[in-house]
Design an enzyme around this catalytic site. Structure first.
Site, PDB file in Angstrom:
ATOM      1  N   HIS A 183      67.504  55.124  26.190  1.00 29.65           N
ATOM      2  CA  HIS A 183      66.204  54.477  26.364  1.00 29.65           C
ATOM      3  C   HIS A 183      65.789  53.665  25.159  1.00 29.65           C
ATOM      4  O   HIS A 183      65.280  52.567  25.275  1.00 29.65           O
ATOM      5  CB  HIS A 183      65.142  55.541  26.634  1.00 29.65           C
ATOM      6  CG  HIS A 183      65.007  55.824  28.075  1.00 29.65           C
ATOM      7  ND1 HIS A 183      65.341  57.033  28.624  1.00 29.65           N
ATOM      8  CD2 HIS A 183      64.613  55.038  29.092  1.00 29.65           C
ATOM      9  CE1 HIS A 183      65.135  56.968  29.921  1.00 29.65           C
ATOM     10  NE2 HIS A 183      64.694  55.779  30.227  1.00 29.65           N
ATOM     11  N   ARG A 290      76.000  46.367  36.191  1.00 23.27           N
ATOM     12  CA  ARG A 290      76.775  47.615  36.161  1.00 23.27           C
ATOM     13  C   ARG A 290      75.983  48.709  36.883  1.00 23.27           C
ATOM     14  O   ARG A 290      75.200  49.424  36.265  1.00 23.27           O
ATOM     15  CB  ARG A 290      77.038  48.055  34.718  1.00 23.27           C
ATOM     16  CG  ARG A 290      78.071  47.216  33.977  1.00 23.27           C
ATOM     17  CD  ARG A 290      78.354  47.820  32.614  1.00 23.27           C
ATOM     18  NE  ARG A 290      79.586  47.349  32.032  1.00 23.27           N
ATOM     19  CZ  ARG A 290      79.678  46.377  31.124  1.00 23.27           C
ATOM     20  NH1 ARG A 290      78.584  45.771  30.704  1.00 23.27           N
ATOM     21  NH2 ARG A 290      80.850  46.020  30.646  1.00 23.27           N
ATOM     22  N   ARG A 325      78.167  45.061  40.873  1.00 21.24           N
ATOM     23  CA  ARG A 325      79.470  45.728  40.950  1.00 21.24           C
ATOM     24  C   ARG A 325      79.272  47.110  41.550  1.00 21.24           C
ATOM     25  O   ARG A 325      78.385  47.854  41.111  1.00 21.24           O
ATOM     26  CB  ARG A 325      80.072  45.852  39.547  1.00 21.24           C
ATOM     27  CG  ARG A 325      81.356  46.665  39.570  1.00 21.24           C
ATOM     28  CD  ARG A 325      82.039  46.668  38.243  1.00 21.24           C
ATOM     29  NE  ARG A 325      81.346  47.485  37.260  1.00 21.24           N
ATOM     30  CZ  ARG A 325      81.734  47.594  35.995  1.00 21.24           C
ATOM     31  NH1 ARG A 325      82.789  46.918  35.576  1.00 21.24           N
ATOM     32  NH2 ARG A 325      81.073  48.351  35.153  1.00 21.24           N
ATOM     33  N   GLU A 424      91.107  43.500  36.632  1.00 20.68           N
ATOM     34  CA  GLU A 424      91.146  44.301  35.402  1.00 20.68           C
ATOM     35  C   GLU A 424      92.341  45.244  35.374  1.00 20.68           C
ATOM     36  O   GLU A 424      92.444  46.091  34.492  1.00 20.68           O
ATOM     37  CB  GLU A 424      89.826  45.058  35.189  1.00 20.68           C
ATOM     38  CG  GLU A 424      89.369  45.891  36.361  1.00 20.68           C
ATOM     39  CD  GLU A 424      88.034  46.577  36.123  1.00 20.68           C
ATOM     40  OE1 GLU A 424      87.564  46.665  34.984  1.00 20.68           O
ATOM     41  OE2 GLU A 424      87.447  47.044  37.120  1.00 20.68           O
ATOM     42  N   ASN A 447      87.919  44.068  29.294  1.00 17.04           N
ATOM     43  CA  ASN A 447      87.824  45.342  28.556  1.00 17.04           C
ATOM     44  C   ASN A 447      88.910  46.299  29.047  1.00 17.04           C
ATOM     45  O   ASN A 447      89.609  46.929  28.254  1.00 17.04           O
ATOM     46  CB  ASN A 447      86.451  45.998  28.759  1.00 17.04           C
ATOM     47  CG  ASN A 447      85.308  45.087  28.373  1.00 17.04           C
ATOM     48  OD1 ASN A 447      85.523  44.095  27.695  1.00 17.04           O
ATOM     49  ND2 ASN A 447      84.111  45.397  28.805  1.00 17.04           N
ATOM     50  N   ASP A 448      89.032  46.401  30.355  1.00 13.67           N
ATOM     51  CA  ASP A 448      90.077  47.254  30.911  1.00 13.67           C
ATOM     52  C   ASP A 448      91.419  46.539  30.960  1.00 13.67           C
ATOM     53  O   ASP A 448      92.458  47.131  30.668  1.00 13.67           O
ATOM     54  CB  ASP A 448      89.689  47.725  32.317  1.00 13.67           C
ATOM     55  CG  ASP A 448      88.784  48.943  32.261  1.00 13.67           C
ATOM     56  OD1 ASP A 448      89.071  49.840  31.457  1.00 13.67           O
ATOM     57  OD2 ASP A 448      87.792  48.981  33.004  1.00 13.67           O
ATOM     58  N   ARG A 458      91.178  51.756  25.143  1.00 17.04           N
ATOM     59  CA  ARG A 458      90.066  50.947  24.603  1.00 17.04           C
ATOM     60  C   ARG A 458      89.103  51.757  23.739  1.00 17.04           C
ATOM     61  O   ARG A 458      88.325  51.200  22.977  1.00 17.04           O
ATOM     62  CB  ARG A 458      89.310  50.231  25.731  1.00 17.04           C
ATOM     63  CG  ARG A 458      88.551  51.128  26.673  1.00 17.04           C
ATOM     64  CD  ARG A 458      88.094  50.378  27.919  1.00 17.04           C
ATOM     65  NE  ARG A 458      86.690  50.025  27.911  1.00 17.04           N
ATOM     66  CZ  ARG A 458      86.030  49.559  28.962  1.00 17.04           C
ATOM     67  NH1 ARG A 458      86.658  49.333  30.105  1.00 17.04           N
ATOM     68  NH2 ARG A 458      84.756  49.282  28.891  1.00 17.04           N
ATOM     69  N   CYS A 495      83.815  38.879  32.939  1.00 21.46           N
ATOM     70  CA  CYS A 495      82.651  39.674  32.545  1.00 21.46           C
ATOM     71  C   CYS A 495      83.006  40.710  31.481  1.00 21.46           C
ATOM     72  O   CYS A 495      82.167  41.537  31.133  1.00 21.46           O
ATOM     73  CB  CYS A 495      81.995  40.325  33.750  1.00 21.46           C
ATOM     74  SG  CYS A 495      83.107  41.404  34.650  1.00 21.46           S
TER      75      CYS A 495
HETATM   76  C1  PEP Z   1      85.825  45.313  31.952  1.00 21.01           C
HETATM   77  O1  PEP Z   1      86.615  46.227  32.148  1.00 21.01           O
HETATM   78  O2  PEP Z   1      86.088  44.269  31.332  1.00 21.01           O
HETATM   79  C2  PEP Z   1      84.432  45.430  32.464  1.00 21.01           C
HETATM   80  C3  PEP Z   1      83.584  44.433  32.393  1.00 21.01           C
HETATM   81  O3  PEP Z   1      84.058  46.621  32.982  1.00 21.01           O
HETATM   82  P1  PEP Z   1      83.639  47.905  32.103  1.00 21.01           P
HETATM   83  O4  PEP Z   1      83.573  47.493  30.684  1.00 21.01           O
HETATM   84  O5  PEP Z   1      82.348  48.345  32.661  1.00 21.01           O
HETATM   85  O6  PEP Z   1      84.788  48.820  32.395  1.00 21.01           O
HETATM   86 MG    MG Z   2      86.239  47.765  33.632  1.00 20.35          MG
END
Ligand code: PEP
Ligand code: MG
Length: 533
Positions: A183, A290, A325, A424, A447-448, A458, A495
């Site tokens: 928060h 998200r 998503r 991803e 990211n993934d 990661r 994203c």
């Molecule tokens: C990603 O994997 O790049 C992504 C945007 O999703 P998250 O970071 O929520 O896994």
């Molecule tokens: Mg992801």
């Protein structure tokens, strides 16, 4: 002088100011039974506490209506009866009786469907603290005593603490607890207050009035800075502010590259507040909502209605696309009310679409909520973690089933709603050609994708230097996906964090990426890069 490094930047900016300590006293209740003779004195202690708390709150309520609600709770019959019954019949001492009564009443609010009512649980706990402080004879910290600009240092801050803050005085926040989605972080971001969370042991190291420099860009803090450190931070602050002003001036400009290509700049959001904050930065929509945060911040799986209200609010706020998503839980994201079986490799385990396709009724509730919200804006649906055409098709069959149900019920939704998927996983990269024929858009989740392509966790500090989205293998995969998407005539976005990275943006523009979705704070800078490339 002491230097501290912090990893989590909740809200960016640079501040030099004295500390204001927000220290909570120990409010742990005494436990133990009382004898029949003590019942009268314990009852009296409660009545005195009630009188004093109600009077204090009545004074506070004259200035802020939040306290009028607190005053009502404090004087409430149900609370009083519950405490007195525990003292008289269960022979509990007043502190324990109060503690239990507050927990029970807060739990009732927690379990309510209506999100407004749910939030009242925090108010009940707040009132409980006032009572307990009186009973223990200690003083609660009070933002009302803050009389000059300062960096607030606290163990953690709650929603009701933040409404009491005098925003003009709070120049920065440092907390020991709290994640970047807690928060305090959300509130700090929306109020644009530089904030670092997870600063272990900071409360022990500072006192009121101690000078502190904090750089919530780089994640550095200096306690009792010397002259050189003061000058260094003053220079950083001036440069940061000048840069921000320059960047803000560009907000009215359409993001087009030098070659004339219109680039879409979107925001990533975890909740409606994030959406609200992002809109002021002139975005082209939300490229990633998200939805799992709605599940993670809850005490139960949010119902269709609860979700619908949130998605509808977001859809109404965003004039352009709102990409929701579907639930991406598992991996490192857990739910407080659902126990995941322990897995050897959670990131390769039961997560995201895999869970949704097994827990179909939960999945359907979410899809129905998203579809219903699509009647109020330009909502898009995006599936995460897809690895095969079968999975994508199965998810789409569930979606079609929800559409049919809504039609039969006479509930309106956007019949043309776009359906996309995240790229991803390495499998989705290699099959991009085929996937592109069956979805309306791609969004690359670097990211993934980076962790799966490079086999580098990661979240593992030991291999962090190998986690590199500029690795040629990752870049080659991205290029392949963009080309495959374009050949099929669909828009390709990104994203993952890479979309807001200054080194990556020129490369991604050159590859032809259409949409960049990132946390709101990066948008101004990326716009500048688009205009320059
Ligand atoms: C990603 O994997 O790049 C992504 C945007 O999703 P998250 O970071 O929520 O896994
Ligand atoms: Mg992801």
């Amino acid at each position: 002088m002491e230097d501290i490094r912090v990893e989590k930047t909740a809200s960016r900016g640079i501040v030099i100011a004295p500390v204001y300590c927000y220290r909570e006293p120990d409010l742990t209740p005494e436990t133990g039974a009382v004898s029949q003779e003590k019942v009268a004195s314990e009852t009296e202690k409660f009545e005195n506490a009630k009188k004093s708390v109600v009077e204090d709150l009545a004074k506070l309520a004259e200035k802020n209506e939040v306290f009028a609600a607190h005053q009502e709770i404090a004087g409430d019959f149900m609370l009083g009866e519950s405490v007195l019954t525990k003292i008289r019949e269960e022979k509990k001492n007043v502190q324990q009786a109060l503690d239990e009564a507050i927990k029970e009443i807060a739990a009732i609010f927690d379990a309510m469907e209506d999100s407004y009512m749910k939030e009242r649980a925090a108010d009940v706990r707040d009132v409980g603290k006032r009572f307990m402080a009186f009973l223990k004879g200690v003083r609660l910290p009070d933002f009302g005593s803050m009389e000059r600009e300062a960096i607030v240092v606290a163990r953690d801050l709650y929603p009701s603490d933040t409404v009491k803050m005098k925003a003009a005085y709070v120049k920065g926040i440092l907390t020991e607890e709290g994640g970047i989605t807690s928060h305090v972080s959300i509130m700090a971001k929306s109020m644009d207050i530089p904030t670092l969370v997870g600063v272990k042991g900071i409360l022990e190291k500072v006192q009121d009035g101690m000078m502190v420099c904090m750089d919530a860009e780089k994640g550095t803090i200096v306690l009792e800075p010397d002259e050189a450190a003061m000058q260094d931070y003053a220079a950083r602050k001036a440069a940061y502010e000048k840069e921000r002003q320059e960047l803000e001036k560009l907000r009215s400009q359409e993001p087009r590259t030098k070659t004339g290509k219109r680039i879409y700049l979107c925001a990533n959001a975890g909740n409606v507040n994030d959406v609200r904050g992002a809109i002021q930065r002139g975005i082209d929509g939300v490229g990633l909502f998200r939805s799992e945060f709605l599940y993670m911040e809850n005490t139960h799986f949010p119902t269709e209605e609860e979700q619908f209200l949130v998605y509808r609010e977001a859809a109404k706020l965003v004039p352009q696309e709102l990409t929701i998503r579907t639930l991406d839980i598992g991996g490192d994201k857990e739910l407080p009310y659902f126990s995941f079986e322990k897995e050897e490799n959670p990131f390769l385990g039961w997560r995201a679409i895999r869970i949704c396709l097994e827990m179909k009724s939960m999945f359907k509730e979410q899809l129905r909520a998203i579809l219903r919200a699509s009647a109020f804006g330009k909502v898009r649906i995006m599936f995460p973690m897809i690895i095969s055409l079968d999975e994508l098709r199965e998810a789409k069959v569930v979606l079609e089933g929800c559409k049919a149900e809504l039609r039969a019920e006479g509930t309106v939704f956007d019949e043309e709603i776009e359906v996309g998927m995240m790229i991803e996983t390495p499998a989705s990269v290699l099959m991009a050609e085929e996937f592109a024929k069956e979805v309306d858009f791609f969004s690359i989740g670097t990211n993934d994708l980076t962790q799966y392509l490079l086999a580098v966790d990661r979240g593992n500090k030991k291999v962090a230097s190998r986690y590199d989205f500029m690795n040629p293998a990752v870049l080659r995969a991205i290029r392949h996906v963009i080309d495959a998407g374009h050949r099929a005539g669909i828009k390709v976005g990104m994203c993952g964090e890479m979309a807001g990275n200054p080194q990556a943006v020129p490369v991604l523009l050159e590859m032809g990426l259409d949409e960049f979705s990132m946390s709101a704070g990066s948008i101004d800078y990326v716009r500048k890069l688009v205009l320059e490339n």
